[in-house]
Write an enzyme that holds these catalytic residues in place. Structure first.
Site, mmCIF file in Angstrom:
data_model
loop_
_atom_site.group_PDB
_atom_site.id
_atom_site.type_symbol
_atom_site.label_atom_id
_atom_site.label_comp_id
_atom_site.label_asym_id
_atom_site.label_seq_id
_atom_site.Cartn_x
_atom_site.Cartn_y
_atom_site.Cartn_z
ATOM 1 N N ASP A 1 17.213 6.574 25.363
ATOM 2 C CA ASP A 1 17.487 6.695 26.867
ATOM 3 C C ASP A 1 18.845 6.229 27.024
ATOM 4 O O ASP A 1 19.570 5.812 26.075
ATOM 5 C CB ASP A 1 16.358 5.922 27.518
ATOM 6 C CG ASP A 1 16.318 6.657 29.039
ATOM 7 O OD1 ASP A 1 17.578 6.724 29.657
ATOM 8 O OD2 ASP A 1 15.137 6.831 29.590
ATOM 9 N N ARG B 1 50.267 26.253 50.925
ATOM 10 C CA ARG B 1 48.814 26.270 50.999
ATOM 11 C C ARG B 1 48.365 25.633 52.260
ATOM 12 O O ARG B 1 49.427 25.131 53.018
ATOM 13 C CB ARG B 1 48.484 25.414 49.895
ATOM 14 C CG ARG B 1 49.047 23.855 49.807
ATOM 15 C CD ARG B 1 49.047 23.315 48.563
ATOM 16 N NE ARG B 1 47.627 22.830 48.141
ATOM 17 C CZ ARG B 1 47.283 21.544 47.550
ATOM 18 N NH1 ARG B 1 48.024 21.075 47.038
ATOM 19 N NH2 ARG B 1 45.888 21.473 47.348
ATOM 20 N N HIS C 1 36.086 21.300 51.469
ATOM 21 C CA HIS C 1 35.766 22.040 50.208
ATOM 22 C C HIS C 1 36.460 21.107 49.081
ATOM 23 O O HIS C 1 35.717 21.149 47.853
ATOM 24 C CB HIS C 1 36.761 23.495 50.344
ATOM 25 C CG HIS C 1 36.978 24.095 49.051
ATOM 26 N ND1 HIS C 1 35.657 24.482 48.164
ATOM 27 C CD2 HIS C 1 37.866 24.399 48.415
ATOM 28 C CE1 HIS C 1 36.018 25.014 47.476
ATOM 29 N NE2 HIS C 1 37.668 25.072 46.963
ATOM 30 N N SER D 1 33.580 22.678 22.531
ATOM 31 C CA SER D 1 33.841 22.290 21.100
ATOM 32 C C SER D 1 32.275 22.211 20.469
ATOM 33 O O SER D 1 32.168 22.553 19.286
ATOM 34 C CB SER D 1 34.302 21.127 20.913
ATOM 35 O OG SER D 1 35.740 21.136 21.700
ATOM 36 N N HIS E 1 45.942 11.711 38.819
ATOM 37 C CA HIS E 1 45.963 12.485 37.711
ATOM 38 C C HIS E 1 44.879 12.341 36.464
ATOM 39 O O HIS E 1 44.405 13.254 36.065
ATOM 40 C CB HIS E 1 47.534 12.396 37.415
ATOM 41 C CG HIS E 1 47.569 13.587 36.404
ATOM 42 N ND1 HIS E 1 47.906 14.868 36.917
ATOM 43 C CD2 HIS E 1 47.424 13.704 34.757
ATOM 44 C CE1 HIS E 1 47.979 15.574 35.702
ATOM 45 N NE2 HIS E 1 47.714 15.113 34.697
ATOM 46 N N THR F 1 47.099 19.374 24.263
ATOM 47 C CA THR F 1 46.236 20.806 24.972
ATOM 48 C C THR F 1 46.322 21.886 24.089
ATOM 49 O O THR F 1 45.429 22.399 23.746
ATOM 50 C CB THR F 1 46.906 20.788 26.369
ATOM 51 O OG1 THR F 1 47.052 19.649 26.963
ATOM 52 C CG2 THR F 1 45.612 21.686 26.954
ATOM 53 N N GLU G 1 42.036 11.660 37.115
ATOM 54 C CA GLU G 1 40.780 12.209 37.840
ATOM 55 C C GLU G 1 40.859 13.882 37.292
ATOM 56 O O GLU G 1 39.743 14.379 37.020
ATOM 57 C CB GLU G 1 40.936 12.149 39.370
ATOM 58 C CG GLU G 1 40.010 13.066 39.999
ATOM 59 C CD GLU G 1 38.622 12.887 39.883
ATOM 60 O OE1 GLU G 1 38.242 11.577 39.439
ATOM 61 O OE2 GLU G 1 37.556 13.610 40.208
ATOM 62 N N LYS H 1 44.277 21.518 20.912
ATOM 63 C CA LYS H 1 42.938 22.068 21.140
ATOM 64 C C LYS H 1 42.317 23.362 21.543
ATOM 65 O O LYS H 1 41.726 23.933 20.679
ATOM 66 C CB LYS H 1 42.492 21.298 22.682
ATOM 67 C CG LYS H 1 42.617 19.621 22.390
ATOM 68 C CD LYS H 1 41.770 18.978 23.492
ATOM 69 C CE LYS H 1 40.186 19.198 23.401
ATOM 70 N NZ LYS H 1 39.822 17.839 22.640
ATOM 71 N N TYR I 1 41.780 14.945 34.829
ATOM 72 C CA TYR I 1 41.295 15.042 33.232
ATOM 73 C C TYR I 1 39.909 14.665 33.142
ATOM 74 O O TYR I 1 39.331 15.119 32.128
ATOM 75 C CB TYR I 1 42.361 14.347 32.303
ATOM 76 C CG TYR I 1 43.778 15.017 32.145
ATOM 77 C CD1 TYR I 1 43.715 16.192 31.770
ATOM 78 C CD2 TYR I 1 44.763 14.184 32.746
ATOM 79 C CE1 TYR I 1 44.906 16.723 31.670
ATOM 80 C CE2 TYR I 1 46.060 14.860 32.484
ATOM 81 C CZ TYR I 1 46.216 16.173 31.997
ATOM 82 O OH TYR I 1 47.188 16.810 31.936
ATOM 83 N N SER J 1 29.193 4.750 42.477
ATOM 84 C CA SER J 1 28.359 5.446 41.653
ATOM 85 C C SER J 1 29.001 5.968 40.479
ATOM 86 O O SER J 1 28.439 5.780 39.148
ATOM 87 C CB SER J 1 27.978 6.900 42.377
ATOM 88 O OG SER J 1 27.268 7.749 41.667
ATOM 89 N N SER J 2 30.231 6.512 40.664
ATOM 90 C CA SER J 2 30.884 6.686 39.054
ATOM 91 C C SER J 2 31.209 5.579 38.120
ATOM 92 O O SER J 2 31.075 5.957 37.073
ATOM 93 C CB SER J 2 32.331 7.478 39.603
ATOM 94 O OG SER J 2 32.218 8.753 40.197
ATOM 95 N N TRP K 1 42.278 17.170 50.821
ATOM 96 C CA TRP K 1 41.420 16.380 49.878
ATOM 97 C C TRP K 1 42.099 15.156 49.285
ATOM 98 O O TRP K 1 41.959 14.058 48.750
ATOM 99 C CB TRP K 1 40.705 17.073 48.486
ATOM 100 C CG TRP K 1 41.486 17.274 47.502
ATOM 101 C CD1 TRP K 1 42.369 18.310 47.253
ATOM 102 C CD2 TRP K 1 41.589 16.406 46.175
ATOM 103 N NE1 TRP K 1 43.149 18.198 46.011
ATOM 104 C CE2 TRP K 1 42.393 17.003 45.376
ATOM 105 C CE3 TRP K 1 41.054 15.266 45.807
ATOM 106 C CZ2 TRP K 1 42.932 16.456 44.164
ATOM 107 C CZ3 TRP K 1 41.160 14.732 44.553
ATOM 108 C CH2 TRP K 1 42.000 15.278 43.809
ATOM 109 N N HIS L 1 54.244 13.905 38.800
ATOM 110 C CA HIS L 1 54.796 15.305 38.708
ATOM 111 C C HIS L 1 54.111 15.821 40.044
ATOM 112 O O HIS L 1 54.479 17.028 40.251
ATOM 113 C CB HIS L 1 54.322 15.908 37.614
ATOM 114 C CG HIS L 1 53.007 15.985 37.270
ATOM 115 N ND1 HIS L 1 52.547 15.600 35.602
ATOM 116 C CD2 HIS L 1 51.892 16.293 38.043
ATOM 117 C CE1 HIS L 1 51.264 15.826 35.852
ATOM 118 N NE2 HIS L 1 50.633 16.134 37.051
ATOM 119 N N HIS L 2 53.048 15.454 40.684
ATOM 120 C CA HIS L 2 52.553 15.602 41.970
ATOM 121 C C HIS L 2 53.627 15.631 43.106
ATOM 122 O O HIS L 2 53.199 15.900 44.253
ATOM 123 C CB HIS L 2 51.323 15.219 42.126
ATOM 124 C CG HIS L 2 50.164 15.352 41.123
ATOM 125 N ND1 HIS L 2 49.472 16.726 41.120
ATOM 126 C CD2 HIS L 2 49.992 14.767 40.006
ATOM 127 C CE1 HIS L 2 48.612 16.629 40.145
ATOM 128 N NE2 HIS L 2 48.806 15.384 39.476
#
Lengths: 534, 380
Positions: free
Chosen positions: A108, A453, A79, A271, A256, A331, A258, A334, A260, A172-173, A144, A305-306
């Site tokens: 293009d 979890r 998932h 926006s 991290h 943040t 990732e 924004k 964002y 790809s990315s 994951w 922090h993870h």
């Protein structure tokens, strides 16, 4: 250079899209590739969603009813992987493909053939990843975040296919993001400065740099895993002199930024939408650009922090706590800017605006719980509980995914030439809004009450909220079939859209007819910079 | 619309289902816990929570007011402003001040949590797939109390065949016992993959990591039984390895520890005596049911291909040495783990003997705990 463009321009007028299936296989057209990305992303969204519903069905009541713990772990893992790499990221790349050239007045993407490759890698990568579920020993079952040594010494044999699939996604990315950077930096309409670009273009430019910086780190960490599993190294094996915590540092140095990567383009979408429906220019354009850049910079220096519970030294804990708290500042800027944009506007509430407003409110809730998580001593109680699950689903589902849905509703008339069914769109919004909150809000409570979890069964005191959460998940999940129906209906039929589509819409993409012609802005003369937004 | 109806039906159905829930509740908040630190953490949590609530209410009120008043349908005309440096600076500075105010108490608490010196009792907490091993460290090795604490909830409760009792999934065979008002230090590590030892009432959550020993400490002030769970994904049975700590008066603790030390001595002695086949089979069946049957199943048939059958095939009917080797050392790349750190020599001898002679396996041989002990102590 101008001769080449001239020649190309000449060619373009004589052919539209090729016929049949091969159009999609060989296409180098940014609009076709954008469409491919978006459909692929939706397919993965349904697949990842199905896995989520397996999880929620099992957690509907205490006890094991439907699946074995071993399979449950494969579901949580798949998932997460499918939603992050298969649904959210390709959706934003699809939006970038469709919109970046039209927003900057480019004909293009700068590297069209590479664009085709970077999409067509994905179906193979995800087919390989999904096929692991049918292999001996099952698919990836280590979450994951695939922490070693569970993903190395204790992993099922299919982990090698998982590693290969991650490599393909990374390639790809990287190709996709190089394409975005090159396009934005080189193909802006003559005279368009960086500070005239729409914020969606800005946020994608910054996102693309984040991707280029961190996808190689992800490739590095899975390669180290591959070496540990097959070639006798011991990067992550304490018994061989390695370090399991090293895995987490390397992973989160990717992980991290990732997160964002999955939210900055959403900021760009919102926006664009809020000013349109508030009929008022975006408040604080420049500060939005600086805030986005600050968030991107901070994303590189807060990864641990993870990992507050892995036993870092006190100084490390304090540093990562302070740095993480700092993210709240840009943040917040924004969010305040969006609110100020709405303030004294002249608002209407079409479906894209509803999704955008829900984004601001629910993303803020996710941001505030993120602030709570940054307080390291309190994080010892939150870490690895459903409080964290609630937090990141609030920023990812009503955050990233709502913004993607808002974007689809907002630009769908431009893509198809037809207006979508507004009543159905609003119904879809309200079902999703209620579903998402019923699913994830109670998870804050069961997390604080102590439910970890990634467990297939739970103690009795968590039963009631889990049941509520599961009901919400099914409501949210099945509502997305309505979304599919609305999009198909809009492609086939609907009130004809004007070029501007929305009364308050500004920007180059609204100067071209709806549906957007197969080739747009083939010549710089077609660009009217007065309409460029920013 | 169909979907809405469907979910209503679901809700209605859920109300009709016979509820197996005994002690359900709707508690919404973190526990205050029973230590000074856990109360500090709770206060910190509530402080940051209310800060967030106030910020949220302010921001959302402005939004909602704007949505209600600044609508085109009410004839609102858009204003022209789109920039204001002063207000931008203001809403950058104010959050910074709030954050600094938050960081100060957080730093104080964190510093206190990290001060793990001067403990009276040191306990090694070792995470194992999927149970906890507790060792009361003692300079005299013969007085070292060491035991495994694993899930007590029976399979038939998990499989919904009987009513679930109180403390479903949060009950263990051997609780960790500590005295109140005493500084206890936990040295957390792992014997296989990652785990996390979590007791919410102590506000302790420490990752158990192979190759690392991490400290945590507590001083519990209220007697009671405190329950938590493994908090880091550690494989198939991650959801089934609870942590249960019983905090008791000092005198009760001393009595308990003395009896445990005596027990440890007895277990050590059993390794010395000659066991009969019947004794080994009885002991073996008990150990098998507790340790092996989760994978290989009660009837020995396993769950192929991941967990092979032991009946009439494989090592259980092959040479004794190979059979012992896999139980002692595990098999790399499979779920079969090494048991030499978890089971004592008598238990290993008994379970191997049992597997070779149960379910129609008729090897008619046995091994003595003494022999296994020799193998273990010589590192074979």
């Amino acid at each position: 250079m101008s001769a080449i463009i001239e020649e190309h321009h000449h060619d373009d007028h004589h052919h539209g899209p090729a016929k049949g299936l091969m159009r999609w296989v060989f296409t180098t057209n940014h609009k076709d590739i954008g469409t491919l990305y978006l459909w692929f992303s939706f397919a993965m969204f349904l697949l990842g969603g199905t896995f989520a519903l397996v999880i929620r069905a099992e957690l509907f009541q205490p006890g094991l009813q439907l699946v074995e713990p071993a399979f449950f772990n494969q579901m949580t893992t798949m998932h997460g992987l499918i939603m992050v790499f298969g649904a959210v990221m390709p959706a934003f790349v699809g939006l970038a493909n469709w919109l970046v050239p039209m927003m900057i007045g480019a004909p293009d993407m700068a590297l069209p053939r590479m664009n085709n490759y970077s999409f067509w890698i994905l179906p193979f990568a995800f087919t390989m990843l999904a096929s692991t579920l049918f292999m001996e020993g099952g698919g990836p079952n280590f979450g994951w975040t695939f922490y070693a040594p569970l993903s190395t010494d204790f992993a099922p044999p299919s982990v090698t296919y998982f590693i290969f699939a991650v490599h393909l996604m990374g390639i790809s990315s990287i190709m996709g993001s190089i394409n975005v950077v090159v396009t934005i930096l080189n193909l802006r309409a003559p005279g368009m400065t960086l500070m005239q670009m729409p914020l969606f273009v800005w946020t994608w430019l910054i996102t693309a740099y984040l991707l280029i910086a961190v996808m190689p780190v992800l490739a590095g960490v899975v390669t180290m895993m591959l070496m540990d599993i097959h070639f006798g190294t011991a990067f992550f094996n304490a018994g061989g002199g390695g370090d399991p915590v090293l895995f987490q540092h390397v992973f989160w140095f990717f992980g991290h930024p990732e997160v964002y990567i999955m939210i900055l383009p959403a900021f760009g979408v919102v926006s664009a939408i809020i000013p349109t429906f508030a009929r008022k220019r975006l408040f604080g354009y420049a500060s939005m650009v600086y805030a986005t850049s600050s968030i991107a910079f901070l994303s590189f220096i807060v990864w641990a922090h993870h990992m507050f519970t892995v036993g870092m030294p006190l100084a490390g804990e304090l540093y990562f706590m302070y740095a993480t708290m700092l993210i709240a500042v840009p943040t917040g800027v924004k969010v305040f800017n969006w609110v100020a944009t709405m303030w004294q506007g002249s608002m209407t509430f079409e479906t894209p605006m509803l999704f955008a407003i829900a984004f601001v409110i629910l993303f803020t809730i996710g941001g505030l719980s993120g602030l709570m998580l940054s307080i390291a001593p309190a994080d010892f109680q939150y870490q690895d509980t459903y409080f964290v699950v609630a937090h990141f689903h609030y920023v990812l589902v009503p955050g990233s995914i709502f913004s993607i849905m808002a974007a689809v509703y907002y630009w769908l008339p431009k893509w198809t030439g037809n207006m979508y069914d507004e009543t159905l769109g609003k119904t879809h919004f309200w079902l999703s809004f209620v579903g998402v909150n019923v699913t994830f809000f109670p998870q804050h409570f069961i997390g604080l009450a102590g439910m970890p979890r990634r467990i297939p069964d739970y103690a009795l005191q968590f039963a009631d909220y889990n049941m509520v959460s599961s009901v919400g998940a099914f409501l949210f999940g099945f509502s997305q079939l309505l979304f599919l129906f609305i999009v198909i209906k809009c492609i086939k039929t609907g009130k004809k859209a004007t070029a501007q589509v929305w009364e308050g819409a500004h920007g180059l993409e609204w100067t071209i007819p709806s549906p957007a012609p197969y080739h747009t802005f083939s010549h710089p003369d077609e660009v009217d910079l007065k309409e460029a937004h920013g | 619309m169909d979907k809405a109806k469907q979910s209503k039906v679901l809700v209605a159905l859920s109300l009709l289902l016979p509820s197996s829930v005994v002690h359900a509740d709707w508690s919404v908040n973190m526990r205050q816990g029973v230590t000074d630190i856990s109360r500090q953490v709770y206060d910190l949590h509530m402080l940051i929570f209310w800060v967030c609530v106030v910020i949220g209410v302010l921001v959302f009120s402005v939004m909602i007011y704007s949505m209600l008043v600044h609508r085109k349908s009410l004839g609102a005309v858009p204003a022209d402003f789109h920039d204001n440096t002063k207000i931008e600076i203001l809403w950058t500075i104010v959050p910074v001040i709030i954050l600094v105010a938050m960081a100060i108490p957080a730093t104080t608490t964190l510093t206190a949590m990290y001060d793990a010196g001067n403990s009276e009792i040191d306990i090694e907490v070792r995470g194992l797939q999927w149970k906890w091993q507790y060792t009361y460290l003692n300079d005299d090795p013969t007085k070292e109390v060491k035991f495994i604490s694993s899930l007590l909830t029976p399979q038939d409760e998990i499989k919904n065949e009987v009513l679930k009792r109180e403390h479903y999934l949060l009950d263990v065979d051997n609780e960790l016992v500590i005295p109140i008002n005493t500084r206890v230090r936990f040295l957390v590590t792992s014997g296989d993959t990652l785990h996390a030892w979590w007791v919410p009432d102590f506000a302790i959550k420490r990752d158990a990591i192979p190759g690392f020993v991490h400290e945590a400490w507590t001083v519990v002030d209220t007697p009671g039984t405190y329950r938590g769970q493994c908090a880091e994904l550690c494989g198939k049975e991650h959801g089934f390895m609870p942590v249960v700590v019983r905090a008791v008066e000092r005198a009760e603790y001393d009595t308990w520890l003395a009896s445990k030390q005596e027990e440890a001595r007895l277990v050590y002695e059993t390794v010395g005596k000659e066991w009969t086949q019947d004794e080994l089979m009885v002991k073996g069946e008990e150990v098998y049911g507790r340790v092996c049957s989760a994978c290989h199943q009660k009837n020995g048939q396993g769950l192929p291909p991941a967990f092979p059958s032991l009946v009439g095939q494989g090592l259980a009917v092959g040479p004794m040495a190979d059979h012992l080797d896999i139980v002692l050392n595990g098999k790399a790349g499979t779920a079969m783990q090494s048991f030499k750190g978890q089971l004592n020599a008598a238990e290993i001898a008994a379970v191997v003997t049992y597997e070779r002679n149960a379910w129609g396996n008729n090897m008619d041989d046995s091994i003595q705990p003494r022999e296994v002990n020799n193998m273990m102590s010589t590192g074979q």
